[in-house]
Design a protein around this motif. Structure first.
Motif, PDB file in Angstrom:
ATOM      1  N   ASN A  36       0.875  -1.198   0.054  1.00 49.94           N
ATOM      2  CA  ASN A  36      -0.171   0.013   0.073  1.00 49.94           C
ATOM      3  C   ASN A  36       0.661   1.022   0.008  1.00 49.94           C
ATOM      4  O   ASN A  36       2.050   1.093   0.760  1.00 49.94           O
ATOM      5  N   LEU A  40      -0.877   5.023  -6.303  1.00 51.93           N
ATOM      6  CA  LEU A  40      -0.871   3.716  -6.802  1.00 51.93           C
ATOM      7  C   LEU A  40       0.524   3.300  -7.720  1.00 51.93           C
ATOM      8  O   LEU A  40       1.064   2.258  -7.649  1.00 51.93           O
ATOM      9  N   SER A  41       0.917   4.340  -8.257  1.00 53.16           N
ATOM     10  CA  SER A  41       2.145   4.043  -9.529  1.00 53.16           C
ATOM     11  C   SER A  41       3.271   3.796  -8.629  1.00 53.16           C
ATOM     12  O   SER A  41       4.003   2.920  -8.781  1.00 53.16           O
ATOM     13  N   GLU A  44       3.028   0.334  -7.202  1.00 52.65           N
ATOM     14  CA  GLU A  44       3.065  -0.649  -8.109  1.00 52.65           C
ATOM     15  C   GLU A  44       4.512  -0.954  -8.516  1.00 52.65           C
ATOM     16  O   GLU A  44       5.016  -1.918  -8.693  1.00 52.65           O
ATOM     17  N   VAL A  55      -2.017  -1.603  -3.845  1.00 56.13           N
ATOM     18  CA  VAL A  55      -3.406  -1.036  -3.380  1.00 56.13           C
ATOM     19  C   VAL A  55      -2.874   0.503  -2.947  1.00 56.13           C
ATOM     20  O   VAL A  55      -1.873   0.550  -2.271  1.00 56.13           O
ATOM     21  N   ALA A  56      -3.616   1.356  -3.617  1.00 56.71           N
ATOM     22  CA  ALA A  56      -3.586   2.715  -2.984  1.00 56.71           C
ATOM     23  C   ALA A  56      -4.732   3.137  -1.964  1.00 56.71           C
ATOM     24  O   ALA A  56      -5.502   2.646  -2.164  1.00 56.71           O
ATOM     25  N   MET A  68      -9.790   0.395  -0.272  1.00 56.79           N
ATOM     26  CA  MET A  68      -8.586  -0.256  -0.353  1.00 56.79           C
ATOM     27  C   MET A  68      -8.887  -1.794   0.193  1.00 56.79           C
ATOM     28  O   MET A  68      -8.732  -2.458  -0.607  1.00 56.79           O
ATOM     29  N   SER A  71     -10.598  -3.623  -2.549  1.00 60.49           N
ATOM     30  CA  SER A  71      -9.716  -4.208  -3.806  1.00 60.49           C
ATOM     31  C   SER A  71      -8.922  -5.364  -3.015  1.00 60.49           C
ATOM     32  O   SER A  71      -8.782  -6.338  -3.773  1.00 60.49           O
TER      33      SER A  71
END
Ligand SMILES: NC(=O)c1ccc[n+]([C@@H]2O[C@H](COP(=O)([O-])OP(=O)(O)OC[C@H]3O[C@@H](n4cnc5c(N)ncnc54)[C@H](O)[C@@H]3O)[C@@H](O)[C@H]2O)c1
Length: 269
Positions: A36, A40-41, A44, A55-56, A68, A71
Motif C-alpha cells: 500500500n 498507486l504508481s 506498483e 493498492v493505493a 482499499m 480491492s
C-alpha cells in the motif's frame, strides 16, 4: 528462509523506506505481499520489483481505507500479516523546519544550546499539523487494523510502527511523539483483545534509521551517531529483520510488546 511461506501480508506505506524493505524481506521468507501507499504508481513500482500486488489508499481517510479493503478482497480472502508502517515526519517540504535543523546543527557544533525546538515549540503547532499527524499514524493504524481483523485467520500477526519518540519523548516533535505513544497503547489493548484468537499484535519502535524520512535531518546525523552507543544510525534491514521475527512463528509467544532496534540510543521501554 521460508519463515513466512504461504502467508499473505499487507504493508502500508511500503512504496519506499522501511515498508519497502520489510516487504522485500517478507518476500524472501516466502510471503505474498500487498504493497500500500498513497500513490498507486509508486506502490506498483515496488510491488512489481518484489512480485507482489499494489493498492493505493491514504490510511488517514476512512473512506479511502474502506475502498482499499474492497480491492484487497478481490485479491485475497485473508490477510495473515498486517504491518502498519505508513507515516510522516511532519517536516516534509517545510522550509522553516529545514532552517531550524541547520541552525540547531550549527549551534551544537559550536557547543551552544540549540536555538529552538524543531517544530517551533507548542505555540507553533497548528491544529492542522496536529490533526494530520494523529490522523496518519493513529487513525491510519486503527482503520487498517479494523479492516484487517475480519480477514485475519487465527495465528495472524499485526505489527505497528511506533518510534523511540513514542517511548522517550522529545521537545520539537510533540505531535509525532503523541501519535507514536498512542500507537503503543493501542497495540497493547488490541493484543489483549485478539490473544484468544492467537493473533499477536506487537510494535516496533525504531531508533534513527537512514531513509527518506530522516534525510532532511542530515545536518544532525553526526550528533545522532554520537548519541547512539553503537555509534551509527540504523539501516532499513535493522527494522525489517525485527518485522520478520515478529511476523513469524518464532515469535509465537510474543504479543503486546514493543521491540526497539535503536543501537542503544534508548534502553528502556
Ligand atoms: N526512519 C526512521 O528513523 C524512523 C524512526 C522511527 C519510526 N519510523 C516510522 O517508520 C515508518 C516508516 O518510516 P520511513 O522512514 O520508511 O519513512 P518514509 O518517508 O521513507 O516512507 C513512508 C512511506 O509512507 C507513505 N505514506 C505517508 N503517508 C501515508 C498515508 N497517509 N497513507 C499511505 N501511505 C502513506 C509515504 O508515501 C512513504 O512511501 C513510519 O511510520 C515512521 O514514523 C521511522
Amino acid at each position: 528462509m521460508n519463515r513466512l511461506e504461504g502467508r499473505i501480508a499487507l504493508i502500508t506505506g511500503a512504496a519506499r523506506g522501511l515498508g519497502a524493505r520489510i516487504a522485500e524481506r517478507f518476500v524472501e521468507e516466502g510471503a505474498d505481499v500487498i504493497v500500500n501507499d498513497l500513490s498507486l504508481s509508486a506502490a506498483e513500482k515496488t510491488a512489481r520489483r518484489l512480485g507482489g500486488r499494489a493498492v493505493a489508499a491514504d490510511v488517514s481517510d476512512p473512506a479511502s481505507v474502506a475502498a482499499m479493503f474492497e480491492s484487497v478482497r478481490t485479491m485475497t480472502d485473508r490477510i495473515d500479516i498486517l504491518v502498519n508502517n505508513a507515516g510522516i515526519s511532519g517536516i516534509e517540504g517545510d522550509n522553516d523546519a529545514q532552517e531550524r535543523i541547520r541552525l540547531r546543527a550549527e549551534a551544537m557544533a559550536r557547543g551552544e544550546e540549540p536555538p529552538e525546538e524543531l517544530d517551533g515549540g507548542i505555540a507553533e503547532v497548528t491544529d492542522e499539523k496536529w490533526r494530520r499527524m494523529l490522523a496518519v499514524h493513529m487513525d491510519g493504524t486503527f482503520y487498517c487494523c479494523r479492516g484487517t481483523v475480519p480477514l485475519m485467520p487465527d495465528a495472524g500477526a499485526i505489527i505497528n510502527l511506533g518510534s523511540i519518540m513514542g517511548t522517550f519523548g522529545r521537545g520539537g516533535g510533540l505531535a509525532y511523539c503523541a501519535a507514536k505513544a498512542g500507537i503503543l497503547g493501542f497495540t497493547r489493548a488490541l493484543a489483549h483483545e485478539l490473544a484468544p484468537r492467537n493473533i499477536r499484535v506487537n510494535a516496533i519502535a525504531p531508533g534513527w534509521i537512514h531513509t527518506d524520512m530522516t534525510d532532511p535531518l542530515a545536518p544532525l546525523h553526526p550528533m545522532l551517531e554520537m548519541q547512539t552507543p553503537m555509534g551509527r544510525m540504523g539501516e532499513p534491514d535493522d527494522i525489517a529483520w525485527c518485522a520478520v521475527y515478529l511476523a513469524s512463528q518464532e515469535a509465537g509467544f510474543v504479543t503486546g510488546q514493543t521491540l526497539s532496534p535503536n543501537g542503544g540510543w534508548y534502553m528502556s521501554q
